[in-house]
Design a protein around this motif. Sequence first.
Motif, short mmCIF file in Angstrom:
data_model
loop_
_atom_site.label_atom_id
_atom_site.label_comp_id
_atom_site.label_asym_id
_atom_site.label_seq_id
_atom_site.Cartn_x
_atom_site.Cartn_y
_atom_site.Cartn_z
N PHE A 107 0.83 -1.20 0.00
CA PHE A 107 0.00 0.00 0.00
C PHE A 107 0.87 1.25 0.00
O PHE A 107 0.62 2.20 -0.75
N SER A 108 1.89 1.26 0.86
CA SER A 108 2.76 2.44 0.94
C SER A 108 3.53 2.66 -0.36
O SER A 108 3.73 3.80 -0.79
N ALA A 109 3.96 1.58 -0.99
CA ALA A 109 4.64 1.71 -2.27
C ALA A 109 3.72 2.33 -3.32
O ALA A 109 4.12 3.22 -4.08
N SER A 110 2.47 1.89 -3.33
CA SER A 110 1.49 2.45 -4.27
C SER A 110 1.20 3.91 -3.95
O SER A 110 1.09 4.76 -4.84
N TRP A 111 1.10 4.23 -2.65
CA TRP A 111 0.87 5.61 -2.21
C TRP A 111 2.00 6.50 -2.70
O TRP A 111 1.76 7.61 -3.21
N ALA A 144 1.92 9.69 -5.25
CA ALA A 144 2.44 10.97 -4.78
C ALA A 144 3.46 11.53 -5.77
O ALA A 144 3.46 12.74 -6.08
N HIS A 145 4.33 10.68 -6.30
CA HIS A 145 5.31 11.13 -7.28
C HIS A 145 4.69 11.39 -8.65
O HIS A 145 5.11 12.32 -9.36
N LEU A 146 3.70 10.61 -9.01
CA LEU A 146 3.06 10.79 -10.31
C LEU A 146 2.34 12.13 -10.41
O LEU A 146 2.47 12.85 -11.41
N TYR A 147 1.60 12.47 -9.35
CA TYR A 147 0.77 13.69 -9.39
C TYR A 147 1.40 14.86 -8.63
O TYR A 147 0.79 15.94 -8.57
N GLY A 148 2.58 14.68 -8.06
CA GLY A 148 3.21 15.78 -7.36
C GLY A 148 2.49 16.17 -6.08
O GLY A 148 2.34 17.35 -5.77
N ARG A 149 2.05 15.17 -5.33
CA ARG A 149 1.31 15.44 -4.11
C ARG A 149 2.25 15.62 -2.91
O ARG A 149 3.38 15.16 -2.92
N HIS A 150 1.72 16.30 -1.89
CA HIS A 150 2.40 16.43 -0.60
C HIS A 150 3.79 17.05 -0.72
O HIS A 150 4.72 16.67 -0.03
N TRP A 163 8.02 3.04 -7.82
CA TRP A 163 7.21 2.67 -6.66
C TRP A 163 6.02 1.81 -7.06
O TRP A 163 5.65 0.88 -6.33
N PHE A 164 5.41 2.10 -8.22
CA PHE A 164 4.30 1.26 -8.68
C PHE A 164 4.77 -0.17 -8.95
O PHE A 164 4.07 -1.14 -8.62
N GLY A 173 2.42 -6.84 -3.67
CA GLY A 173 1.00 -7.16 -3.55
C GLY A 173 0.65 -8.53 -4.12
O GLY A 173 1.49 -9.26 -4.61
N ASP A 174 -0.63 -8.83 -4.02
CA ASP A 174 -1.16 -10.11 -4.49
C ASP A 174 -2.28 -9.82 -5.48
O ASP A 174 -3.31 -9.26 -5.11
N ALA A 175 -2.07 -10.20 -6.72
CA ALA A 175 -3.07 -9.92 -7.75
C ALA A 175 -4.42 -10.54 -7.41
O ALA A 175 -5.47 -9.98 -7.72
N ASN A 176 -4.39 -11.68 -6.76
CA ASN A 176 -5.64 -12.38 -6.45
C ASN A 176 -6.41 -11.74 -5.29
O ASN A 176 -7.59 -12.01 -5.11
N ALA A 177 -5.73 -10.91 -4.51
CA ALA A 177 -6.39 -10.26 -3.37
C ALA A 177 -7.30 -9.13 -3.82
O ALA A 177 -8.18 -8.70 -3.07
N ARG A 178 -7.09 -8.63 -5.05
CA ARG A 178 -7.93 -7.58 -5.63
C ARG A 178 -7.95 -6.32 -4.77
O ARG A 178 -8.97 -5.64 -4.65
N GLU A 179 -6.82 -6.00 -4.17
CA GLU A 179 -6.72 -4.76 -3.42
C GLU A 179 -6.80 -3.57 -4.38
O GLU A 179 -6.12 -3.57 -5.42
N PRO A 180 -7.60 -2.54 -4.06
CA PRO A 180 -7.71 -1.39 -4.97
C PRO A 180 -6.36 -0.75 -5.29
O PRO A 180 -6.10 -0.36 -6.43
N TRP A 181 -5.47 -0.63 -4.27
CA TRP A 181 -4.18 0.00 -4.52
C TRP A 181 -3.33 -0.82 -5.50
O TRP A 181 -2.54 -0.27 -6.26
N TRP A 182 -3.50 -2.14 -5.48
CA TRP A 182 -2.74 -2.99 -6.40
C TRP A 182 -3.21 -2.75 -7.83
O TRP A 182 -2.40 -2.65 -8.75
N GLU A 183 -4.51 -2.64 -8.00
CA GLU A 183 -5.07 -2.40 -9.34
C GLU A 183 -4.65 -1.03 -9.86
O GLU A 183 -4.32 -0.87 -11.04
N VAL A 184 -4.67 -0.03 -8.98
CA VAL A 184 -4.21 1.31 -9.36
C VAL A 184 -2.75 1.26 -9.79
O VAL A 184 -2.35 1.85 -10.80
N SER A 185 -1.95 0.52 -9.04
CA SER A 185 -0.52 0.40 -9.38
C SER A 185 -0.33 -0.30 -10.72
O SER A 185 0.51 0.09 -11.54
N ARG A 186 -1.13 -1.34 -10.96
CA ARG A 186 -1.01 -2.09 -12.22
C ARG A 186 -1.33 -1.20 -13.41
O ARG A 186 -0.60 -1.17 -14.41
#
Length: 224
Positions: free
Chosen positions: A164-168, A172-178, A190-191, A198-211
């Motif tokens: 999650f932190s890696a995706s965050w 942050a770097h992609l959009y210039g946040r914080h 970081w993505f 992450g685990d593709a099968n877990a279907r975590e939203p942050w993983w999908e965003v990263s993908r």
Amino acid sequence: MRTHSSSGFNTIPENVAAVVLSHLTDPEDRVRLAAVSKVWRDAEKGGVVSLPGTSSELSELGQEFRSAHKHGKAIYWFEKSADHGDPEGMFWFASYTFAGYTGGACTEENYNKAVHWWKRASELGHAEATKMVATCYEDGHGVERDFAKAIEWHVKAAELGCGFSASWLGSAHLYGRHGLTPNTKEALKWFRLALELGDANAREPWWEVSRINAHVLEAELAAA
């Protein structure tokens, strides 16, 4: 050593009381005995001799009660586990404290206490606890809001294995946040790490965003 009382409860030797309590895993039974006399109370509050297992085993007891939705009993064992140095116990005791379970409400005092335990767990290498410290700095719960520290703690969490932190950090770097300057190469780094963690099968939203973002950025860099 023996103590005496008219009821006879205090005639139990202290070492025997500790042994008896070491076989009790239900907090309610332990509390009832502790209410009987000082001997039992001292044993219940005592060290590892009166506990039914190691600090990590106490945390496992907490998990069993948590899975059974017996949260009061779970909190009891997570706190005992935390007091005796188990990072998983620290993480869960902090999580319950942050949510107000230990005090009946979400208060700044609870937030401060939760951050204290998450930081303790982080020092012992607990990735999820480290992530929670990062989010507290991001939101200003239990600590002063500080985006630079939020980034610092998310980096630490990602290095400890928190996807999650890696995706965050990627976002942050992609959009210039914080306070960061937009940087697609850093974002992609970081993505990619988030996908590894992450685990593709877990279907975590942050993983999908990263993908999705990794795919887009890789295509953009290839076409450049």
